[in-house]
Every structure is written in structure tokens, then in C-alpha cells.
Design a protein around this motif. Structure first.
Motif, PDB file in Angstrom:
ATOM      1  N   ARG A   1      -8.558  10.868   7.735  1.00  0.00           N
ATOM      2  CA  ARG A   1      -7.061  10.492   8.292  1.00  0.00           C
ATOM      3  C   ARG A   1      -6.755   9.098   8.114  1.00  0.00           C
ATOM      4  O   ARG A   1      -5.412   8.493   8.230  1.00  0.00           O
ATOM      5  CB  ARG A   1      -7.039  10.864   9.800  1.00  0.00           C
ATOM      6  N   MET A   2      -7.598   8.212   7.966  1.00  0.00           N
ATOM      7  CA  MET A   2      -7.423   6.690   8.088  1.00  0.00           C
ATOM      8  C   MET A   2      -6.580   6.098   6.914  1.00  0.00           C
ATOM      9  O   MET A   2      -5.876   5.405   6.990  1.00  0.00           O
ATOM     10  CB  MET A   2      -8.703   6.012   8.106  1.00  0.00           C
ATOM     11  N   PRO A   3      -6.443   6.733   5.724  1.00  0.00           N
ATOM     12  CA  PRO A   3      -5.872   6.188   4.760  1.00  0.00           C
ATOM     13  C   PRO A   3      -4.343   6.273   4.929  1.00  0.00           C
ATOM     14  O   PRO A   3      -3.553   5.392   4.624  1.00  0.00           O
ATOM     15  CB  PRO A   3      -6.067   7.144   3.334  1.00  0.00           C
ATOM     16  N   TYR A   4      -3.924   7.390   5.681  1.00  0.00           N
ATOM     17  CA  TYR A   4      -2.545   7.543   6.133  1.00  0.00           C
ATOM     18  C   TYR A   4      -2.143   6.563   6.988  1.00  0.00           C
ATOM     19  O   TYR A   4      -0.859   5.931   7.246  1.00  0.00           O
ATOM     20  CB  TYR A   4      -2.381   8.960   6.636  1.00  0.00           C
ATOM     21  N   LEU A   5      -3.027   6.169   8.082  1.00  0.00           N
ATOM     22  CA  LEU A   5      -2.832   4.954   8.996  1.00  0.00           C
ATOM     23  C   LEU A   5      -2.418   3.634   8.423  1.00  0.00           C
ATOM     24  O   LEU A   5      -1.721   2.872   8.821  1.00  0.00           O
ATOM     25  CB  LEU A   5      -3.814   4.939  10.111  1.00  0.00           C
ATOM     26  N   LEU A   6      -3.438   3.394   7.268  1.00  0.00           N
ATOM     27  CA  LEU A   6      -3.536   2.016   6.792  1.00  0.00           C
ATOM     28  C   LEU A   6      -2.150   1.958   5.921  1.00  0.00           C
ATOM     29  O   LEU A   6      -1.673   0.615   5.693  1.00  0.00           O
ATOM     30  CB  LEU A   6      -4.750   2.021   5.589  1.00  0.00           C
ATOM     31  N   ILE A   7      -1.525   2.895   5.425  1.00  0.00           N
ATOM     32  CA  ILE A   7      -0.215   2.718   4.684  1.00  0.00           C
ATOM     33  C   ILE A   7       1.047   2.919   5.700  1.00  0.00           C
ATOM     34  O   ILE A   7       1.722   1.958   5.660  1.00  0.00           O
ATOM     35  CB  ILE A   7       0.078   3.874   3.721  1.00  0.00           C
ATOM     36  N   GLY A   8       0.896   3.760   6.556  1.00  0.00           N
ATOM     37  CA  GLY A   8       2.052   4.027   7.440  1.00  0.00           C
ATOM     38  C   GLY A   8       2.353   3.119   8.621  1.00  0.00           C
ATOM     39  O   GLY A   8       3.475   2.555   8.894  1.00  0.00           O
ATOM     40  N   MET A   9       1.309   2.773   9.327  1.00  0.00           N
ATOM     41  CA  MET A   9       1.456   1.749  10.552  1.00  0.00           C
ATOM     42  C   MET A   9       2.193   0.313   9.913  1.00  0.00           C
ATOM     43  O   MET A   9       3.043  -0.154  10.924  1.00  0.00           O
ATOM     44  CB  MET A   9      -0.033   1.598  11.383  1.00  0.00           C
ATOM     45  N   PRO A  10       1.688  -0.434   8.937  1.00  0.00           N
ATOM     46  CA  PRO A  10       2.278  -1.391   8.598  1.00  0.00           C
ATOM     47  C   PRO A  10       3.723  -1.291   8.360  1.00  0.00           C
ATOM     48  O   PRO A  10       4.617  -2.251   8.879  1.00  0.00           O
ATOM     49  CB  PRO A  10       1.491  -2.223   7.396  1.00  0.00           C
ATOM     50  N   LEU A  11       3.763  -0.416   7.743  1.00  0.00           N
ATOM     51  CA  LEU A  11       5.449  -0.132   7.251  1.00  0.00           C
ATOM     52  C   LEU A  11       6.331  -0.010   8.351  1.00  0.00           C
ATOM     53  O   LEU A  11       7.384  -0.319   8.672  1.00  0.00           O
ATOM     54  CB  LEU A  11       5.562   1.183   6.254  1.00  0.00           C
ATOM     55  N   GLY A  12       5.796   1.022   9.523  1.00  0.00           N
ATOM     56  CA  GLY A  12       6.533   1.251  10.447  1.00  0.00           C
ATOM     57  C   GLY A  12       6.851   0.094  11.339  1.00  0.00           C
ATOM     58  O   GLY A  12       7.693  -0.076  12.146  1.00  0.00           O
ATOM     59  N   ALA A  13       6.001  -0.897  11.580  1.00  0.00           N
ATOM     60  CA  ALA A  13       5.816  -1.992  12.466  1.00  0.00           C
ATOM     61  C   ALA A  13       7.061  -2.851  11.899  1.00  0.00           C
ATOM     62  O   ALA A  13       7.765  -3.294  12.493  1.00  0.00           O
ATOM     63  CB  ALA A  13       4.514  -2.914  12.550  1.00  0.00           C
ATOM     64  N   ALA A  14       7.084  -3.113  10.356  1.00  0.00           N
ATOM     65  CA  ALA A  14       7.845  -3.734   9.780  1.00  0.00           C
ATOM     66  C   ALA A  14       9.473  -3.436  10.082  1.00  0.00           C
ATOM     67  O   ALA A  14      10.370  -4.110  10.396  1.00  0.00           O
ATOM     68  CB  ALA A  14       7.763  -4.163   8.148  1.00  0.00           C
ATOM     69  N   PHE A  15       9.853  -2.104   9.638  1.00  0.00           N
ATOM     70  CA  PHE A  15      11.066  -1.406   9.898  1.00  0.00           C
ATOM     71  C   PHE A  15      11.443  -1.388  11.369  1.00  0.00           C
ATOM     72  O   PHE A  15      12.720  -1.595  11.730  1.00  0.00           O
ATOM     73  CB  PHE A  15      10.939  -0.278   9.054  1.00  0.00           C
ATOM     74  N   ALA A  16      10.528  -1.208  12.123  1.00  0.00           N
ATOM     75  CA  ALA A  16      10.927  -1.215  13.981  1.00  0.00           C
ATOM     76  C   ALA A  16      11.417  -2.506  14.123  1.00  0.00           C
ATOM     77  O   ALA A  16      12.558  -2.603  14.837  1.00  0.00           O
ATOM     78  CB  ALA A  16       9.875  -0.906  14.616  1.00  0.00           C
ATOM     79  N   ALA A  17      10.797  -3.615  13.745  1.00  0.00           N
ATOM     80  CA  ALA A  17      11.204  -4.786  13.996  1.00  0.00           C
ATOM     81  C   ALA A  17      12.418  -5.453  13.282  1.00  0.00           C
ATOM     82  O   ALA A  17      13.325  -6.192  13.799  1.00  0.00           O
ATOM     83  CB  ALA A  17      10.070  -6.032  13.567  1.00  0.00           C
TER      84      ALA A  17
END
Length: 403
Positions: A71-87
Motif C-alpha cells: 500500500r505504501m507506494p501509493y501513499l508516497l505518490i498520492g499524498m504529496p500531490l494531494g497536498a500541493a493541489f489542495a493548497a
């Protein structure tokens, strides 16, 4: 238990971001769109990505095998992108850039949501999953309370502050999860070459009980998602609140959910998931039905507190119930199916309820929510009992035969 509490940080960041998104993005859209139905529709565009990506990614993560885990590879990619676009959302310069940032944020969130949820049953024995789900949803509830409470204050300072806060929290959660979560190894090795993981058919997971459970999930999320997405507009245009007051009122619902998350997990383990869910659905039928006649801010908030308790009974026990009716090796797949149905409800509900509101007025919001809960209750009558997952839960480093 320590890992479960730390895993809750992932749910904390997800809940915080989604709550802020649902509370404030409709206000951004209201600057460009005057139809409530169109605002409701725009709030569902992101869910089209979620509806198709989350089942596929959850299914894919069951068969992923890397040095970082399943599961962790998906978190390592998705969470930084989600944080950037949310901001970036409050920095939109027009309707096009607002929609662009909305879609990119939610596309990024879809990359890691199912794998994050699937981590809980990965590291938890079946008999403890309702309690564990109570813990991680307790953490998610704290995220929602901060979103509606602190977030409303930050929004009063500047519209970009709540979204920047959410992005920072998401990045911090990723660092903690990467440091502390060690996933079970998923390939067997007995001195010979490891066998590949057998592909899991989504169709074979859809037994009769699962279909009735998914039907109930669809209808109660139609009710809940519609209320959450349109409540700030309901509060400002029907009750007469300010933007901050309307978003802050949802804090009462989220706070009650937060306080009852742990007890509802214990109740589900003690008395059965289906029984506690049925109590929660029945209670929300009464609460949403009562809110039809309430125009007082005080009584609205009191009823939202009671509604949050009943929502905890439903939400804490539903995902473990879905998992318990399948096999251990299909956790990611069934997680994806769960989110497919909830995303389908999220797509259906806001534009449908918005269209009804355009015709009958904002008082129709809680009429529709009550009907949705009644249909969910009808589906529960068709579902069988608790169900048990086959197989034993692996300890860290154990290898599970999946072929």
C-alpha cells in the motif's frame, strides 16, 4: 494499538482535507454559478475519478509487492500531490483554474485513499477491526472538527489558510506513516520460488450479502453526502447564517461523531456490526426528519449532535462488515468496491438534491436525506449476519499463501 493510532494520522489528514473541501469549495463555486444543481454537479466531478480509480487501485494494491510494501507506494505518490493541489485551490484565478485544481487534487487523493484504508485490516486481526476502525475514525473525526472549527477561523483570516493547513498536515502524516508502518509480506516463500499472487475477480466478491450491504451504503451516503455538500448553502440561504457560522455548525455533528467513534467500535464488536448499523440508520431517519421543521440555529445544532452519534454507529462498523464478508487476500479489492459505491453516491446525491432544492426550496434537503436513510434501512433487512473473513491475520514479516 500503537500502529493503529499512528495509522489514524492518515485518516486524520484525509478527513481534514475533504471536510475543508466540502465546506468552502461550494462558496468558491457560488461566485461563478447561480444554480444550486450546477454547484452540486461541480462538487461531484472529482468523484468520477474516484469511482473508477479507487476500485482499480485497491485491486491493484492487493497484487503489488515492493520493498516499500503493498500500500505504501501509493501513499508516497498520492499524498504529496494531494497536498500541493489542495493548497492551490483558493489561489484560482477564474472558473477554469478552480475546476482544474479541484480535479487535480481529487485525482491525487484517489491514488492513495483505498490503499490507506486497506492498511487497517492488513495490520489488524478480524475480531479487532471494528475497534481499530473506531480508533482511526476517531482520528478522522478530529480532522473534521479541526476543519469546521479551526478551519472556519482560518477562513475568516484568508481563504487560502485552511487549504495550506491541510496540505502541511498531509505531508506530516505521510512522514509519520512511512516511518512507523511495516506491512505484512504478501508472497509465500517455502524455499522455492515465490508464487505470483492469484488475480482476484471483482465479480466473485459480490455475493448476495455484499450486494445488500453495498445497497445500504449507497443510500446512506446519498443522504449524508448531499447534506454535507450543500449544508453551508442551506445554512446561509435558508437559516440565515453567515458563511463561518454555517461551516462551524457542522462542527457539532463532527464532534459527536468523534466522541462516539470509539464506543461505536466497541458496541459493534460486542453486539454485532449489523445491529449497531441498523440502530444508527433508524436514528438518522428520525434526526433528518426532525430537521425538516427546524429553523432555530440552537435546535439545529442540538439535533446535529445526536445525528453525529448515529452516524458513528453506521460509519465505524460498515467498512469492517464489508471486509468480513470476503477473503483476507481480497481486502484491497473489497475496499475499492466500498469506495466505488460511496463515490457513486457522492456523484448522484449533490446534483440530485440540488435539483430538488431548485424546485421545492432548501427545506427539501432533509426530506431527501430522510428518504435515503429509509432506503438504506430496507437494504439492511436483506443482508445476512456478520460474516467472517477466511484465513488468519499475518504478523509482520509473515508470508501468506495467496495462490
Amino acid at each position: 494499538m500503537k500502529k493503529t493510532w499512528l495509522l489514524g494520522l492518515g485518516f486524520f489528514s484525509i478527513s481534514l482535507t475533504w471536510a475543508l473541501y466540502n465546506a468552502f469549495v461550494p462558496l468558491f463555486l457560488d461566485n461563478y454559478l447561480k444554480s444550486t444543481a450546477m454547484i452540486g454537479f461541480m462538487m461531484t466531478i472529482d468523484n468520477y475519478f474516484a469511482m473508477f480509480l479507487q476500485p482499480w487501485i485497491g485491486h491493484r494494491s492487493d497484487r503489488t509487492n515492493t520493498r516499500y510494501g503493498r500500500r505504501m507506494p501509493y501513499l508516497l505518490i498520492g499524498m504529496p500531490l494531494g497536498a500541493a493541489f489542495a493548497a492551490l485551490i483558493p489561489w484560482h484565478t477564474g472558473f477554469f483554474t478552480l475546476v482544474l485544481f479541484m480535479v487535480l487534487m481529487n485525482l491525487s487523493m484517489s491514488l492513495f485513499r483505498s490503499p490507506t484504508v486497506a492498511l487497517m485490516p492488513d495490520i489488524t486481526e478480524e475480531e479487532n477491526r471494528t475497534k481499530a476502525n473506531g480508533i482511526i475514525n476517531f482520528m478522522g473525526g478530529i480532522g473534521s472538527v479541526l476543519a469546521f472549527g479551526v478551519g472556519s477561523k482560518l477562513y475568516g483570516i484568508s481563504s487560502y489558510m485552511p487549504f495550506l493547513f491541510a496540505g502541511i498536515v498531509m505531508l506530516v502524516a505521510l512522514v509519520v506513516l512511512k516511518a512507523v508502518i511495516r506491512e505484512p509480506i504478501t508472497l509465500q516463500s517455502t524455499g522455492e520460488a515465490a508464487k505470483p499472487i492469484r488475480p482476484i475477480s471483482i465479480k466473485e466478491e459480490l455475493n448476495r450479502t455484499t450486494l445488500f450491504i453495498l445497497g445500504a451504503i449507497f443510500f446512506w451516503f446519498v443522504a449524508y453526502q448531499g447534506v454535507e455538500a450543500l449544508f453551508t448553502l442551506y445554512g446561509t440561504k435558508y437559516i440565515g447564517m453567515t458563511d463561518s457560522e454555517a461551516s462551524f455548525s457542522l462542527t457539532f455533528f463532527s464532534l459527536a461523531f468523534l466522541l462516539f467513534a470509539l464506543p461505536s467500535g466497541w458496541l459493534g464488536a460486542r453486539y454485532g456490526k449489523k445491529r449497531i448499523i441498523s440502530i444508527g440508520v433508524s436514528g438518522l431517519v428520525l434526526i433528518f426528519g426532525s430537521l425538516i421543521f427546524v429553523e432555530s440555529v440552537l435546535w439545529l445544532r442540538v439535533l446535529l449532535i445526536v445525528g453525529g452519534i448515529f452516524w458513528a454507529c453506521i460509519n465505524i462498523n460498515s467498512y469492517p462488515w464489508v471486509i468480513s464478508t470476503g477473503r483476507e487476500e481480497s481486502i484491497g479489492t473489497r475496499t475499492g468496491i466500498y469506495y466505488f459505491v460511496s463515490s457513486l453516491a457522492a456523484i448522484t446525491s449533490p446534483p440530485l438534491l440540488g435539483w430538488v432544492i431548485d424546485i421545492f426550496g432548501y427545506s427539501a434537503l432533509f426530506v431527501c436525506a430522510s428518504v435515503g436513510m429509509l432506503l438504506a434501512l430496507a437494504c439492511l433487512f436483506g443482508a445476512a449476519g456478520e460474516g467472517k473473513s477466511s484465513g488468519q491475520k499475518p504478523q509482520d514479516g509473515a508470508r501468506v499463501p495467496l495462490s
